[in-house]
Design a protein around this motif. Structure first.
Motif, PDB file in Angstrom:
ATOM      1  N   VAL A  84       0.849  -1.194   0.000  1.00 46.67           N
ATOM      2  CA  VAL A  84       0.000   0.000   0.000  1.00 46.67           C
ATOM      3  C   VAL A  84       0.886   1.246   0.000  1.00 46.67           C
ATOM      4  O   VAL A  84       2.019   1.209   0.469  1.00 46.67           O
ATOM      5  N   SER A  85       0.343   2.344  -0.507  1.00 47.17           N
ATOM      6  CA  SER A  85       1.130   3.579  -0.562  1.00 47.17           C
ATOM      7  C   SER A  85       0.917   4.453   0.669  1.00 47.17           C
ATOM      8  O   SER A  85       1.787   5.242   1.023  1.00 47.17           O
ATOM      9  N   ASN A  86      -0.245   4.336   1.328  1.00 45.09           N
ATOM     10  CA  ASN A  86      -0.534   5.129   2.515  1.00 45.09           C
ATOM     11  C   ASN A  86      -1.194   4.208   3.538  1.00 45.09           C
ATOM     12  O   ASN A  86      -2.365   3.851   3.400  1.00 45.09           O
ATOM     13  N   LEU A  87      -0.431   3.832   4.554  1.00 45.07           N
ATOM     14  CA  LEU A  87      -0.899   2.844   5.524  1.00 45.07           C
ATOM     15  C   LEU A  87      -2.153   3.314   6.253  1.00 45.07           C
ATOM     16  O   LEU A  87      -3.112   2.556   6.385  1.00 45.07           O
ATOM     17  N   GLU A  88      -2.185   4.561   6.699  1.00 47.05           N
ATOM     18  CA  GLU A  88      -3.345   5.056   7.454  1.00 47.05           C
ATOM     19  C   GLU A  88      -4.625   5.006   6.622  1.00 47.05           C
ATOM     20  O   GLU A  88      -5.661   4.560   7.093  1.00 47.05           O
ATOM     21  N   GLU A  89      -4.550   5.476   5.368  1.00 48.12           N
ATOM     22  CA  GLU A  89      -5.735   5.452   4.499  1.00 48.12           C
ATOM     23  C   GLU A  89      -6.164   4.023   4.186  1.00 48.12           C
ATOM     24  O   GLU A  89      -7.356   3.726   4.121  1.00 48.12           O
ATOM     25  N   SER A  90      -5.203   3.135   4.004  1.00 45.75           N
ATOM     26  CA  SER A  90      -5.523   1.735   3.718  1.00 45.75           C
ATOM     27  C   SER A  90      -6.167   1.052   4.919  1.00 45.75           C
ATOM     28  O   SER A  90      -7.081   0.235   4.759  1.00 45.75           O
ATOM     29  N   ILE A  91      -5.716   1.385   6.117  1.00 45.77           N
ATOM     30  CA  ILE A  91      -6.342   0.837   7.331  1.00 45.77           C
ATOM     31  C   ILE A  91      -7.812   1.247   7.374  1.00 45.77           C
ATOM     32  O   ILE A  91      -8.691   0.420   7.634  1.00 45.77           O
ATOM     33  N   VAL A  92      -8.093   2.511   7.085  1.00 45.31           N
ATOM     34  CA  VAL A  92      -9.481   2.999   7.069  1.00 45.31           C
ATOM     35  C   VAL A  92     -10.295   2.222   6.033  1.00 45.31           C
ATOM     36  O   VAL A  92     -11.419   1.786   6.297  1.00 45.31           O
ATOM     37  N   PHE A  93      -9.738   2.022   4.834  1.00 49.04           N
ATOM     38  CA  PHE A  93     -10.430   1.301   3.763  1.00 49.04           C
ATOM     39  C   PHE A  93     -10.788  -0.115   4.197  1.00 49.04           C
ATOM     40  O   PHE A  93     -11.934  -0.547   4.055  1.00 49.04           O
ATOM     41  N   TYR A  94      -9.835  -0.853   4.737  1.00 50.10           N
ATOM     42  CA  TYR A  94     -10.093  -2.248   5.106  1.00 50.10           C
ATOM     43  C   TYR A  94     -10.969  -2.363   6.355  1.00 50.10           C
ATOM     44  O   TYR A  94     -11.741  -3.313   6.478  1.00 50.10           O
ATOM     45  N   LYS A  95     -10.891  -1.394   7.255  1.00 51.41           N
ATOM     46  CA  LYS A  95     -11.813  -1.385   8.394  1.00 51.41           C
ATOM     47  C   LYS A  95     -13.244  -1.162   7.908  1.00 51.41           C
ATOM     48  O   LYS A  95     -14.186  -1.727   8.456  1.00 51.41           O
ATOM     49  N   LEU A 117     -14.454  -2.370   5.307  1.00 49.06           N
ATOM     50  CA  LEU A 117     -14.900  -3.690   4.852  1.00 49.06           C
ATOM     51  C   LEU A 117     -15.216  -4.637   6.006  1.00 49.06           C
ATOM     52  O   LEU A 117     -15.648  -5.758   5.777  1.00 49.06           O
ATOM     53  N   GLY A 118     -14.975  -4.177   7.234  1.00 45.46           N
ATOM     54  CA  GLY A 118     -15.290  -4.990   8.408  1.00 45.46           C
ATOM     55  C   GLY A 118     -14.105  -5.676   9.052  1.00 45.46           C
ATOM     56  O   GLY A 118     -14.280  -6.426  10.020  1.00 45.46           O
ATOM     57  N   LEU A 119     -12.889  -5.439   8.555  1.00 43.89           N
ATOM     58  CA  LEU A 119     -11.717  -6.035   9.177  1.00 43.89           C
ATOM     59  C   LEU A 119     -11.364  -5.253  10.438  1.00 43.89           C
ATOM     60  O   LEU A 119     -11.584  -4.048  10.505  1.00 43.89           O
ATOM     61  N   ALA A 151       0.844  -2.977   9.040  1.00 45.46           N
ATOM     62  CA  ALA A 151      -0.361  -3.176   9.851  1.00 45.46           C
ATOM     63  C   ALA A 151      -0.935  -4.550   9.544  1.00 45.46           C
ATOM     64  O   ALA A 151      -0.864  -5.031   8.404  1.00 45.46           O
ATOM     65  N   PHE A 152      -1.499  -5.180  10.558  1.00 39.41           N
ATOM     66  CA  PHE A 152      -2.252  -6.417  10.379  1.00 39.41           C
ATOM     67  C   PHE A 152      -3.686  -6.154  10.789  1.00 39.41           C
ATOM     68  O   PHE A 152      -3.940  -5.522  11.817  1.00 39.41           O
ATOM     69  N   LEU A 153      -4.616  -6.628   9.975  1.00 40.80           N
ATOM     70  CA  LEU A 153      -6.040  -6.524  10.283  1.00 40.80           C
ATOM     71  C   LEU A 153      -6.629  -7.931  10.273  1.00 40.80           C
ATOM     72  O   LEU A 153      -6.349  -8.729   9.366  1.00 40.80           O
ATOM     73  N   TRP A 154      -7.436  -8.214  11.288  1.00 44.63           N
ATOM     74  CA  TRP A 154      -8.080  -9.520  11.354  1.00 44.63           C
ATOM     75  C   TRP A 154      -9.145  -9.635  10.270  1.00 44.63           C
ATOM     76  O   TRP A 154     -10.001  -8.766  10.131  1.00 44.63           O
ATOM     77  N   ILE A 155      -9.093 -10.722   9.535  1.00 43.96           N
ATOM     78  CA  ILE A 155     -10.177 -11.092   8.637  1.00 43.96           C
ATOM     79  C   ILE A 155     -11.192 -11.851   9.489  1.00 43.96           C
ATOM     80  O   ILE A 155     -12.358 -11.485   9.565  1.00 43.96           O
ATOM     81  N   ILE A 156     -10.714 -12.899  10.165  1.00 44.77           N
ATOM     82  CA  ILE A 156     -11.465 -13.614  11.195  1.00 44.77           C
ATOM     83  C   ILE A 156     -10.513 -13.724  12.385  1.00 44.77           C
ATOM     84  O   ILE A 156      -9.450 -14.353  12.281  1.00 44.77           O
ATOM     85  N   LYS A 157     -10.860 -13.086  13.487  1.00 43.19           N
ATOM     86  CA  LYS A 157      -9.953 -12.992  14.635  1.00 43.19           C
ATOM     87  C   LYS A 157      -9.467 -14.368  15.078  1.00 43.19           C
ATOM     88  O   LYS A 157     -10.255 -15.278  15.300  1.00 43.19           O
ATOM     89  N   ILE A 208     -23.591 -13.150  -1.249  1.00 46.49           N
ATOM     90  CA  ILE A 208     -22.987 -12.732  -2.519  1.00 46.49           C
ATOM     91  C   ILE A 208     -23.953 -11.879  -3.339  1.00 46.49           C
ATOM     92  O   ILE A 208     -23.528 -10.960  -4.027  1.00 46.49           O
ATOM     93  N   ASP A 209     -25.252 -12.147  -3.259  1.00 42.77           N
ATOM     94  CA  ASP A 209     -26.237 -11.330  -3.984  1.00 42.77           C
ATOM     95  C   ASP A 209     -26.258  -9.892  -3.483  1.00 42.77           C
ATOM     96  O   ASP A 209     -26.534  -8.973  -4.251  1.00 42.77           O
ATOM     97  N   LYS A 210     -25.981  -9.693  -2.210  1.00 38.28           N
ATOM     98  CA  LYS A 210     -26.029  -8.364  -1.597  1.00 38.28           C
ATOM     99  C   LYS A 210     -24.690  -7.635  -1.659  1.00 38.28           C
ATOM    100  O   LYS A 210     -24.599  -6.475  -1.291  1.00 38.28           O
ATOM    101  N   ALA A 211     -23.650  -8.305  -2.135  1.00 38.43           N
ATOM    102  CA  ALA A 211     -22.290  -7.767  -2.066  1.00 38.43           C
ATOM    103  C   ALA A 211     -22.121  -6.464  -2.838  1.00 38.43           C
ATOM    104  O   ALA A 211     -21.491  -5.523  -2.349  1.00 38.43           O
ATOM    105  N   LYS A 212     -22.684  -6.377  -4.040  1.00 33.44           N
ATOM    106  CA  LYS A 212     -22.511  -5.170  -4.851  1.00 33.44           C
ATOM    107  C   LYS A 212     -23.170  -3.969  -4.170  1.00 33.44           C
ATOM    108  O   LYS A 212     -22.555  -2.908  -4.055  1.00 33.44           O
ATOM    109  N   ALA A 213     -24.393  -4.130  -3.685  1.00 29.86           N
ATOM    110  CA  ALA A 213     -25.086  -3.027  -2.999  1.00 29.86           C
ATOM    111  C   ALA A 213     -24.323  -2.633  -1.733  1.00 29.86           C
ATOM    112  O   ALA A 213     -24.209  -1.449  -1.409  1.00 29.86           O
ATOM    113  N   TRP A 214     -23.786  -3.620  -1.024  1.00 30.77           N
ATOM    114  CA  TRP A 214     -23.014  -3.344   0.189  1.00 30.77           C
ATOM    115  C   TRP A 214     -21.765  -2.531  -0.147  1.00 30.77           C
ATOM    116  O   TRP A 214     -21.482  -1.515   0.508  1.00 30.77           O
ATOM    117  N   LEU A 215     -21.023  -2.950  -1.177  1.00 29.69           N
ATOM    118  CA  LEU A 215     -19.825  -2.210  -1.578  1.00 29.69           C
ATOM    119  C   LEU A 215     -20.180  -0.787  -1.992  1.00 29.69           C
ATOM    120  O   LEU A 215     -19.516   0.165  -1.588  1.00 29.69           O
TER     121      LEU A 215
END
Length: 163
Positions: A12-23, A25-27, A37-43, A76-83
């Motif tokens: 990633v080019s900016n760790l802080e912004e990337s952390i916000v992005f992946y958080k 997504l629920g990580l 940085a490490f983010l839990w996918i499944i703790k 998976i049907d709801k994924a596009k609307a969620w994103l």
């Protein structure tokens, strides 16, 4: 012995912004130190390592800049609307426009539904769900809507072939 994948890593080019992005997504943020940085996918089961690096813009190849998150078949049907609700745009993949996704990947003898988007640095991110496993049935890539329509027709096709 092997029980699953514990970690994967992306540049990633900016760790802080990337952390916000992946958080978004629920990580869950697990660990930060300097440019890592490490983010839990499944703790306790799997996490994602993000490495801030000046050479993040290496050419894309799925072997080095791709990550697929497993989602439930029901989601998976709801994924596009969620994103889209998160302000994340679905991107064209395998010639399937965002409007045509989720798509179904014909990995014979398996079938998976998937939807594709990029993170802030253009890393390819996929949400994927197995639809069926170990059923030898060759087919062409299609939309999930087409898959569902074809699956509804399948019992009558099988009946006709038995007659």
């Amino acid at each position: 012995m092997i029980k699953g994948l514990y970690e994967a890593h992306l540049p990633v080019s900016n760790l802080e912004e990337s952390i916000v992005f992946y958080k978004k997504l629920g990580l869950e943020l697990a660990y930060v130190k300097e440019k890592l940085a490490f983010l839990w996918i499944i703790k306790g089961e799997s996490w994602l390592g993000l490495w801030e690096n000046e050479t993040v813009n290496i050419p894309y190849h799925p072997s080095i800049r791709h990550l697929a998150f497993k989602v439930d078949k029901e989601d998976i049907d709801k994924a596009k609307a969620w994103l889209e609700s998160l302000g994340i745009e679905v991107r064209t993949a395998f010639g399937f426009s965002p409007e045509m996704q989720p798509l179904v990947l014909p990995n014979n003898p398996h079938a998976h539904a998937a939807i594709y988007f990029n993170d802030l640095d253009g890393n390819s991110i996929e949400l994927i769900s197995p639809l069926r496993l170990d059923i030898p049935e060759d087919f062409k890539m299609m939309t999930l809507a087409e898959w569902k329509t074809n699956k509804l027709k399948l019992p009558s096709i099988i009946q006709q072939s038995k007659q």
